[in-house]
Scaffold this active site. Structure first.
Site, PDB file in Angstrom:
ATOM      1  N   ASP A 134      -8.325  -5.077  13.483  1.00 10.33           N
ATOM      2  CA  ASP A 134      -8.025  -3.644  13.359  1.00 10.33           C
ATOM      3  C   ASP A 134      -7.482  -3.401  11.953  1.00 10.33           C
ATOM      4  O   ASP A 134      -6.291  -3.169  11.743  1.00 10.33           O
ATOM      5  CB  ASP A 134      -6.991  -3.262  14.425  1.00 10.33           C
ATOM      6  CG  ASP A 134      -6.691  -1.763  14.404  1.00 10.33           C
ATOM      7  OD1 ASP A 134      -5.650  -1.370  14.968  1.00 10.33           O
ATOM      8  OD2 ASP A 134      -7.492  -1.011  13.806  1.00 10.33           O
ATOM      9  N   GLN A 183       0.845  -1.217   0.000  1.00  7.22           N
ATOM     10  CA  GLN A 183       0.000   0.000   0.000  1.00  7.22           C
ATOM     11  C   GLN A 183       0.877   1.263   0.000  1.00  7.22           C
ATOM     12  O   GLN A 183       2.064   1.199   0.283  1.00  7.22           O
ATOM     13  CB  GLN A 183      -0.912   0.007   1.224  1.00  7.22           C
ATOM     14  CG  GLN A 183      -0.214  -0.335   2.517  1.00  7.22           C
ATOM     15  CD  GLN A 183      -1.107  -1.058   3.535  1.00  7.22           C
ATOM     16  OE1 GLN A 183      -2.349  -1.078   3.489  1.00  7.22           O
ATOM     17  NE2 GLN A 183      -0.456  -1.695   4.501  1.00  7.22           N
ATOM     18  N   PRO A 230      -5.516  -4.807   0.463  1.00  2.00           N
ATOM     19  CA  PRO A 230      -5.255  -6.009   1.287  1.00  2.00           C
ATOM     20  C   PRO A 230      -6.305  -6.235   2.379  1.00  2.00           C
ATOM     21  O   PRO A 230      -6.479  -7.342   2.872  1.00  2.00           O
ATOM     22  CB  PRO A 230      -3.878  -5.726   1.884  1.00  2.00           C
ATOM     23  CG  PRO A 230      -3.660  -4.263   1.777  1.00  2.00           C
ATOM     24  CD  PRO A 230      -4.433  -3.808   0.581  1.00  2.00           C
ATOM     25  N   ASP A 274      -0.663 -12.399   6.097  1.00  2.00           N
ATOM     26  CA  ASP A 274      -2.070 -12.096   5.799  1.00  2.00           C
ATOM     27  C   ASP A 274      -2.955 -12.685   6.895  1.00  2.00           C
ATOM     28  O   ASP A 274      -2.858 -13.883   7.215  1.00  2.00           O
ATOM     29  CB  ASP A 274      -2.406 -12.714   4.431  1.00  2.00           C
ATOM     30  CG  ASP A 274      -3.875 -12.549   4.071  1.00  2.00           C
ATOM     31  OD1 ASP A 274      -4.374 -13.345   3.280  1.00  2.00           O
ATOM     32  OD2 ASP A 274      -4.521 -11.627   4.627  1.00  2.00           O
ATOM     33  N   GLY A 275      -3.839 -11.851   7.422  1.00  2.00           N
ATOM     34  CA  GLY A 275      -4.708 -12.313   8.499  1.00  2.00           C
ATOM     35  C   GLY A 275      -5.602 -13.463   8.073  1.00  2.00           C
ATOM     36  O   GLY A 275      -5.862 -14.383   8.861  1.00  2.00           O
ATOM     37  N   HIS A 325      -8.478   2.982  20.106  1.00  2.00           N
ATOM     38  CA  HIS A 325      -7.757   1.836  20.684  1.00  2.00           C
ATOM     39  C   HIS A 325      -8.360   1.398  22.021  1.00  2.00           C
ATOM     40  O   HIS A 325      -8.448   0.199  22.301  1.00  2.00           O
ATOM     41  CB  HIS A 325      -6.275   2.182  20.831  1.00  2.00           C
ATOM     42  CG  HIS A 325      -5.568   2.313  19.515  1.00  2.00           C
ATOM     43  ND1 HIS A 325      -4.607   3.266  19.256  1.00  2.00           N
ATOM     44  CD2 HIS A 325      -5.736   1.622  18.358  1.00  2.00           C
ATOM     45  CE1 HIS A 325      -4.187   3.144  18.008  1.00  2.00           C
ATOM     46  NE2 HIS A 325      -4.863   2.170  17.432  1.00  2.00           N
ATOM     47  N   ASP A 385      -9.856  -0.354   5.467  1.00  2.90           N
ATOM     48  CA  ASP A 385     -11.214  -0.500   4.961  1.00  2.90           C
ATOM     49  C   ASP A 385     -11.295  -1.612   3.920  1.00  2.90           C
ATOM     50  O   ASP A 385     -10.256  -2.122   3.487  1.00  2.90           O
ATOM     51  CB  ASP A 385     -11.674   0.858   4.387  1.00  2.90           C
ATOM     52  CG  ASP A 385     -11.955   1.846   5.526  1.00  2.90           C
ATOM     53  OD1 ASP A 385     -11.021   2.599   5.871  1.00  2.90           O
ATOM     54  OD2 ASP A 385     -13.045   1.786   6.104  1.00  2.90           O
TER      55      ASP A 385
HETATM   56  N1  SAM Z   1      -7.488   2.265  12.855  1.00  6.56           N
HETATM   57  C1  SAM Z   1      -7.454   2.016  11.424  1.00  6.56           C
HETATM   58  C2  SAM Z   1      -8.836   2.028  10.840  1.00  6.56           C
HETATM   59  O1  SAM Z   1      -9.800   1.978  11.604  1.00  6.56           O
HETATM   60  O2  SAM Z   1      -8.943   2.103   9.613  1.00  6.56           O
HETATM   61  C3  SAM Z   1      -6.710   0.747  11.147  1.00  6.56           C
HETATM   62  C4  SAM Z   1      -5.317   0.869  11.617  1.00  6.56           C
HETATM   63  S1  SAM Z   1      -4.131  -0.277  11.156  1.00  6.56           S
HETATM   64  C5  SAM Z   1      -2.941   0.796  10.502  1.00  6.56           C
HETATM   65  C6  SAM Z   1      -4.745  -1.149   9.739  1.00  6.56           C
HETATM   66  C7  SAM Z   1      -3.750  -2.250   9.395  1.00  6.56           C
HETATM   67  O3  SAM Z   1      -4.367  -3.335   8.696  1.00  6.56           O
HETATM   68  C8  SAM Z   1      -2.613  -1.773   8.456  1.00  6.56           C
HETATM   69  O4  SAM Z   1      -1.398  -1.796   9.165  1.00  6.56           O
HETATM   70  C9  SAM Z   1      -2.630  -2.765   7.289  1.00  6.56           C
HETATM   71  O5  SAM Z   1      -1.348  -3.059   6.802  1.00  6.56           O
HETATM   72  C10 SAM Z   1      -3.315  -3.955   7.948  1.00  6.56           C
HETATM   73  N2  SAM Z   1      -3.899  -4.941   7.022  1.00  6.56           N
HETATM   74  C11 SAM Z   1      -4.629  -4.683   5.905  1.00  6.56           C
HETATM   75  N3  SAM Z   1      -4.982  -5.853   5.307  1.00  6.56           N
HETATM   76  C12 SAM Z   1      -4.467  -6.866   6.069  1.00  6.56           C
HETATM   77  C13 SAM Z   1      -4.492  -8.300   5.983  1.00  6.56           C
HETATM   78  N4  SAM Z   1      -5.132  -8.923   4.974  1.00  6.56           N
HETATM   79  N5  SAM Z   1      -3.874  -9.009   6.950  1.00  6.56           N
HETATM   80  C14 SAM Z   1      -3.227  -8.390   7.978  1.00  6.56           C
HETATM   81  N6  SAM Z   1      -3.144  -7.033   8.117  1.00  6.56           N
HETATM   82  C15 SAM Z   1      -3.773  -6.290   7.166  1.00  6.56           C
END
Ligand code: SAM
Length: 292
Positions: free
Chosen positions: A158, A33, A165, A140-141, A64, A161
């Site tokens: 967390d 990203q 990913p 990847d989650g 948080h 959107d």
């Molecule tokens: N507080 C924020 C919100 O409400 O939009 C989210 C914060 S946190 C930075 C979001 C995290 O999700 C990012 O670090 C991103 O890299 C991670 N992320 C996105 N897709 C993911 C996936 N498939 N597996 C694991 N982490 C993922």
């Protein structure tokens, strides 16, 4: 996204939220990203991923605290917790305040987010990466919850959107895989957008929760930088009493943990599940669809 001295959030077509930029602290096109961290005179340090505000030093405490303490105080005895996403590690810092917690696994797809957060966000994530209970998995989650043989009392998503990913983390397959690795009495909480502007996402999540869990719901928090009014946190469990824990019980648990908060209180916890009518309508529409 950055026209001269401003960064514009473009999450909502037809609507532009502009942040004036004092300094760019970090900017990188990572493997996953577009990442930019800049300072703004009102919100402090602002992290944007693919042009969407993720976290700011001014209001991260709201998000948080409500994403961690609501499921953890509702559960009351959580020892094993999974965070999916959460790269800034602010959520992990709040969860680790719970003394009963003995293993916190965080699965974050983008190492760059964690690496720069270690340096730039130690206002709110100090100590997390050195906590012996904390285990960071870069991956990847979806893959993790599909393959792990670990089980968890609470899973907190967390995520970004539902695009890029993050999209897979809103899928029925993902929620089914989370359900598989939740212990009996477990709770799932998700980042579920601002329903005034992202209503469809809430309806879809509740439809999918209802297909998989006994109890799908949502609760709210007001986060200034998640523009558009209340943000919803998705909630799913197989025990509906978990979102109706008596105030006296929440107060007892909160007092026993004895840490300071700036937004969360047991009263706010309870009140967060009292949804404004238009949000409750979206939740009930999703439940209806899930039951049909
Ligand atoms: N507080 C924020 C919100 O409400 O939009 C989210 C914060 S946190 C930075 C979001 C995290 O999700 C990012 O670090 C991103 O890299 C991670 N992320 C996105 N897709 C993911 C996936 N498939 N597996 C694991 N982490 C993922």
């Amino acid at each position: 996204m950055n026209d001269g001295l401003t960064f514009n959030e473009t999450l909502y077509p037809g609507l532009k939220v502009s942040y004036s930029c004092e300094d760019i602290l970090f900017q990188q096109r990572t493997e996953h990203q577009d990442l930019v961290l800049f300072t703004n005179p009102v919100f402090g340090k602002v992290l944007m991923l693919d042009g969407i505000t993720q976290v700011t030093t001014a209001d991260e405490f709201i998000y948080h605290e409500m994403m961690s303490h609501v499921p953890l105080f509702a559960h009351g005895a959580a020892r094993k917790v999974l965070i999916v996403g959460g790269g800034d590690c602010g959520l992990a810092e709040e969860a680790l305040k719970h003394k009963k917690l003995d293993h916190l696994v965080q699965v974050e797809i983008d190492r760059s987010v964690v690496d720069f957060s270690r340096q730039h966000f130690n206002d709110f994530n100090a100590g997390v990466l050195d906590d012996p209970r904390f285990e960071l998995v870069i991956g990847d989650g979806m893959k993790f919850v599909s393959e792990t043989d670990l089980t968890f009392d609470v899973v907190i998503v967390d995520s970004t959107d539902p695009q890029g990913p993050g999209a897979i983390l809103f899928s029925e397959a993902f929620y089914r895989a989370v359900h598989r690795c939740l212990k009996p009495g477990g709770i799932l909480v998700t980042q579920n957008g601002v329903p005034f502007l992202q209503r469809g996402e809430l309806v879809t999540s509740l439809e999918r929760f209802t297909r998989i869990f006994q109890d799908g719901a949502a609760y709210i928090a007001a986060i200034p930088t998640y523009f558009g009014g209340h943000m919803t946190l998705g909630w799913a469990s197989d025990d509906a009493t978990l979102r109706k824990v008596p105030l006296a019980t929440l107060e007892k648990r909160f007092t026993a943990e004895n840490f300071q908060t700036r937004y969360y209180t047991p009263e706010v916890h309870q009140a967060a599940f009292a949804l404004p009518r238009f949000i409750l309508d979206a939740v009930e529409e999703g439940r209806e669809k899930g039951r049909s």
